[in-house]
Design an enzyme around this catalytic site. Structure first.
Site, PDB file in Angstrom:
ATOM      1  N   SER A   1      29.171  44.740  33.748  1.00  0.00           N
ATOM      2  CA  SER A   1      28.320  43.876  32.977  1.00  0.00           C
ATOM      3  C   SER A   1      26.818  44.080  33.229  1.00  0.00           C
ATOM      4  O   SER A   1      25.996  43.675  32.412  1.00  0.00           O
ATOM      5  CB  SER A   1      28.670  42.422  33.298  1.00  0.00           C
ATOM      6  OG  SER A   1      28.440  42.141  34.664  1.00  0.00           O
TER       7      SER A   1
ATOM      8  N   SER B   1      31.003  45.584  38.152  1.00  0.00           N
ATOM      9  CA  SER B   1      29.784  45.488  37.329  1.00  0.00           C
ATOM     10  C   SER B   1      28.507  46.024  37.945  1.00  0.00           C
ATOM     11  O   SER B   1      27.479  46.071  37.276  1.00  0.00           O
ATOM     12  CB  SER B   1      29.549  44.038  36.924  1.00  0.00           C
ATOM     13  OG  SER B   1      30.446  43.698  35.899  1.00  0.00           O
TER      14      SER B   1
ATOM     15  N   LYS C   1      19.079  41.014  37.645  1.00  0.00           N
ATOM     16  CA  LYS C   1      20.105  40.691  36.639  1.00  0.00           C
ATOM     17  C   LYS C   1      20.007  39.218  36.259  1.00  0.00           C
ATOM     18  O   LYS C   1      19.855  38.358  37.137  1.00  0.00           O
ATOM     19  CB  LYS C   1      21.486  41.025  37.208  1.00  0.00           C
ATOM     20  CG  LYS C   1      22.624  40.923  36.192  1.00  0.00           C
ATOM     21  CD  LYS C   1      23.953  41.339  36.827  1.00  0.00           C
ATOM     22  CE  LYS C   1      25.108  41.244  35.847  1.00  0.00           C
ATOM     23  NZ  LYS C   1      26.409  41.578  36.494  1.00  0.00           N
TER      24      LYS C   1
HETATM   25  N1  GLN Z   1      34.357  44.553  33.643  1.00  0.00           N
HETATM   26  C1  GLN Z   1      34.966  43.553  34.460  1.00  0.00           C
HETATM   27  C2  GLN Z   1      35.171  42.293  33.650  1.00  0.00           C
HETATM   28  O1  GLN Z   1      34.941  42.329  32.502  1.00  0.00           O
HETATM   29  C3  GLN Z   1      34.116  43.299  35.674  1.00  0.00           C
HETATM   30  C4  GLN Z   1      32.954  42.427  35.420  1.00  0.00           C
HETATM   31  C5  GLN Z   1      32.097  42.184  36.621  1.00  0.00           C
HETATM   32  O2  GLN Z   1      32.212  42.850  37.652  1.00  0.00           O
HETATM   33  N2  GLN Z   1      31.259  41.185  36.501  1.00  0.00           N
HETATM   34  O3  GLN Z   1      35.562  41.297  34.129  1.00  0.00           O
END
Ligand code: GLN
Length: 505
Positions: A156, A180, A81
């Site tokens: 994400s 994410s 990532k």
């Molecule tokens: N979807 C969540 C957010 O927008 C989690 C994001 C993540 O785990 N990086 O913050």
């Protein structure tokens, strides 16, 4: 021989050691696959062909010289990532702010992967600074879900999970601040694990919300995730929140689980994560998975965790608050983009012009929310209250784990939604992480394992299994047992039912 790209990581590693296939051939097969399908999927932001082939060659040389394998994953390709640094390659975090920036050091996760002989293929797409649930917030365009290219791959870390589902890589690394790793795993039919907070180093992981961020393994099977988990986990003096404790025995647990007996294991079904807002096909797949666990000998009980209803609002105060502070470092002076540096603007103006141009709408929303929540006069009402909710959530977990060994829920309330469908509705987007956020706030371990296809749209559904802190192996055991039973009942691995992708000529 089975097509190389369809092999599991464990199978690849074994074949490389047995000289049935070379690590270079394995890397090349995946690079070819990326070349053929990634225009459609867009899982990768950066592919490092030369370096991947060189790393693979080094593994082949070890094998030829009879040297012991650097790890059980030597020679296995992986997608990283783009929020973790790797020297000699760009790290963008999906943001224009960091476009073209090359980090001066490797993240500890990267260092461990390289030392293990893992072959890093490149960097994967993500929502900007890991803020989002669909990968639509990437400044470099969305990633598409291999099950249906009109749908999101989750976020994400949508790039990492889509790369697995498109057979572009057998392993990937994600980061999970609110879901994410698990939510993209769920909607792409792959496995995603958030280890216990503090057990995988955050050194070189570009910070979003430091008290929640956690890197973890993504794979197509539970065993592969466990093998990767043991490569990346472990104490790191370079991360002050790193726990100095032995890595939970997740590989042994995954192997034990695969034998399929869960007698004596108490599984709690979280009653808060059902009902309104849950797609019927998701609930049905989840119920069937719970029935399967019962058939494997597990004792199933319902468990109420009332404060979990407050997790989402608490998260959306804590995470933006920490983000507003962490993202202050992107000041146009030290990293990446700089706009207006032409001698006619003050330093403040350069910062302001750069941040206005460099950050996308969701990142700006979080910075504004977080700055407000931390401001004098509001701090106690917002940030302070959210921290109290965090304590209540920890207590609910504690009470639950006094009664059961693991907790289960759907990973996310719906299957993959259409690209664009929630883009203008932040609240709808935030709800994708309803079930995953409590484990981030409490810091305990949680994973998502595919549990079939939804009967309403034929798309993958994820089963979330939550374990107490440092008991990550419990989740692996249950997930591996479930996975083996699921594959036996459904005539083979679910991921092999992903549709053929149009291959570019
Ligand atoms: N979807 C969540 C957010 O927008 C989690 C994001 C993540 O785990 N990086 O913050």
């Amino acid at each position: 021989m089975t097509e190389i790209i369809r092999l599991t990581a464990a199978e690849i590693a074994a074949k490389v050691q047995a000289r049935e296939v070379s690590a270079v051939e394995v890397a090349q097969a995946h690079l070819d696959r990326i070349g053929a399908v990634d225009q459609a999927v867009h899982a990768f932001l950066h592919v490092d062909t030369e370096r991947a082939l060189q790393a693979a060659k080094a593994v082949d040389e070890d094998v030829a010289a009879g040297r012991p394998a650097a790890s059980p994953l030597a020679g296995v390709p992986l997608a990283l990532k783009d929020v973790l640094t790797m020297q000699g390659a760009p790290t963008t975090c999906g943001s224009k702010t960091l476009e073209g920036w090359q980090p001066p050091y490797d993240a500890t996760v990267t260092t461990r992967l390289l030392a293990a002989g893992v072959v890093i293929l490149g960097k994967t797409n993500m929502d900007e600074f890991a803020m989002g649930s669909s990968t639509e917030n990437s400044a470099f365009g969305p990633t598409r879900n291999p099950w249906d290219l009109d749908r999101i791959p989750g976020g994400s870390g949508g790039g990492s999970s889509a790369a697995l589902a498109a057979f572009e890589a057998p392993l990937a690394i994600g980061t999970d601040t609110g879901g994410s790793i698990r939510q993209p795993g769920s909607v792409t039919g792959t496995v995603g694990v958030k280890p216990t907070y503090g057990t995988v180093s955050r050194y070189g992981l570009v910070a979003f919300s430091s008290s929640l961020d956690q890197a973890g393994p993504c794979a197509r099977t539970v065993l592969d995730a466990a093998l990767l988990h043991e490569v990346i986990a472990g104490h790191d003096p370079l991360d002050s929140t790193s726990i100095d404790t032995p890595v939970p025995p997740v590989v042994a647990a995954a192997r034990e689980g695969a034998n399929g007996d869960l007698s004596g294991v108490r599984v709690g079904v979280v009653t808060q994560f059902a009902g309104d807002g849950y797609q019927p096909g998701v609930s049905a797949a989840f119920d069937a998975a719970v029935a399967q666990l019962r058939d494997l000998g597990a004792e199933i009980v319902e468990v109420s965790c009332p404060s979990f209803d407050l997790a989402l609002p608490a998260y959306y105060l804590i995470a933006p608050s920490e983000a507003s502070s962490n993202l202050a470092r992107f000041d146009a002076m030290r990293y990446g983009l700089r706009i207006g540096d032409d001698g006619t603007h003050s330093a403040e103006e350069v910062m302001s012009l750069t941040r206005a141009a460099g950050f996308g709408a969701e990142v700006k929303r979080r910075i504004i929310l977080g700055t407000y929540a931390l401001s004098a006069g509001y701090y106690d009402a917002y940030y302070g209250s959210a921290q109290k909710v965090r304590t209540l959530i920890m207590r609910d977990f504690e009470a639950a784990f006094a009664k059961v060994d693991v907790l289960v829920s759907p990973t996310t309330p719906t299957t993959a939604f259409k690209i664009g469908e929630r883009a203008d509705d932040p609240m709808a987007m935030y709800k994708a992480d309803l079930c995953t956020i409590p484990s981030n706030l409490a810091g305990n371990a949680a994973l998502s394992v595919p549990c079939g296809l939804s009967e309403d749209d034929g798309l993958p559904v994820g089963l979330q299994i939550m374990s107490p802190a440092l008991q990550d192996h419990r989740g692996y055991r249950v997930a591996a047992a479930y996975e083996a039973a699921r594959d036996a009942a459904q005539g083979g691995p679910l991921i092999h039912r992903v549709p053929e992708l149009e291959v570019a000529h």
